[in-house]
Design a protein around this motif. Structure first.
Motif, PDB file in Angstrom:
ATOM      1  N   CYS A 125      46.442  12.844  14.817  1.00  0.00           N
ATOM      2  CA  CYS A 125      46.701  12.737  13.371  1.00  0.00           C
ATOM      3  C   CYS A 125      47.984  11.979  13.062  1.00  0.00           C
ATOM      4  CB  CYS A 125      46.757  14.127  12.741  1.00  0.00           C
ATOM      5  SG  CYS A 125      45.147  14.931  12.702  1.00  0.00           S
ATOM      6  N   GLU A 126      49.052  12.243  13.842  1.00  0.00           N
ATOM      7  CA  GLU A 126      50.320  11.565  13.547  1.00  0.00           C
ATOM      8  C   GLU A 126      50.219  10.057  13.793  1.00  0.00           C
ATOM      9  OE1 GLU A 126      50.662  13.288  17.744  1.00  0.00           O
ATOM     10  OE2 GLU A 126      49.988  14.050  15.817  1.00  0.00           O
ATOM     11  N   VAL A 127      49.440   9.653  14.800  1.00  0.00           N
ATOM     12  CA  VAL A 127      49.242   8.229  15.072  1.00  0.00           C
ATOM     13  C   VAL A 127      48.383   7.620  13.973  1.00  0.00           C
ATOM     14  CG1 VAL A 127      48.331   6.533  16.696  1.00  0.00           C
ATOM     15  CG2 VAL A 127      49.478   8.581  17.563  1.00  0.00           C
ATOM     16  N   ARG A 128      47.312   8.325  13.604  1.00  0.00           N
ATOM     17  CA  ARG A 128      46.436   7.852  12.519  1.00  0.00           C
ATOM     18  C   ARG A 128      47.249   7.640  11.240  1.00  0.00           C
ATOM     19  NH1 ARG A 128      41.050   8.529  13.306  1.00  0.00           N
ATOM     20  NH2 ARG A 128      40.643   8.798  11.087  1.00  0.00           N
ATOM     21  N   GLY A 129      48.134   8.598  10.960  1.00  0.00           N
ATOM     22  CA  GLY A 129      48.954   8.488   9.762  1.00  0.00           C
ATOM     23  C   GLY A 129      49.822   7.252   9.767  1.00  0.00           C
TER      24      GLY A 129
END
Length: 139
Positions: A123-127
């Motif tokens: 999720c943090e990379v996607r964000g």
């Protein structure tokens, strides 16, 4: 968007002094790694700490104008599609703000802890990928 500036080297050209086309694919690869570094996830660190990398699944490039020895080029890279385990990153090549080529790569978020296997992009990379291009298509 991440920018990757470079100068065409003699070894990048053919006998006529024109950039040999496989170099565009090399530069797209380098630009992807620059993009990941720019959003805080250098691939060397990802692999060293998590045994994660982003192998290439597909690539394409269209050539609009030739490049020559010592041309200064900037590649602008943007994630345009973001799926659960896979992302598509576009690369636009500019010489003096003139578009000379454009292409894309499709890559998978892959763990190499055992047998290579694609995993969901965290999720943090996607964000951060989405922050770099809020218009990216989420799949």
């Amino acid at each position: 968007m991440a920018e990757y500036p470079f100068r065409v080297r003699w070894g990048d050209t053919d006998a006529a002094g024109i950039v040999f086309y496989p170099n565009f694919y090399k530069w797209m690869d380098e630009s992807t790694h620059e993009f990941l570094s720019a959003i805080g996830y250098p691939t060397s660190t990802l692999y060293a700490e998590q045994q994660v990398n982003v192998p290439l699944l597909e690539a394409s490039c269209q050539f609009k104008s030739p490049l020559f020895f010592e041309d200064r080029v900037t590649v602008r890279s943007t994630v345009v599609e973001l799926h659960q385990k896979v992302f598509k990153i576009n690369h636009k090549f500019f010489k003096d703000e003139k578009l000379v080529a454009e292409g894309f790569e499709i890559r998978a978020w892959t763990s190499f802890k055992e047998k290579p296997k694609a995993y969901p992009i965290p999720c943090e990379v996607r964000g951060k990928m989405m922050q770099a291009n809020p218009k990216a298509v989420k799949g």
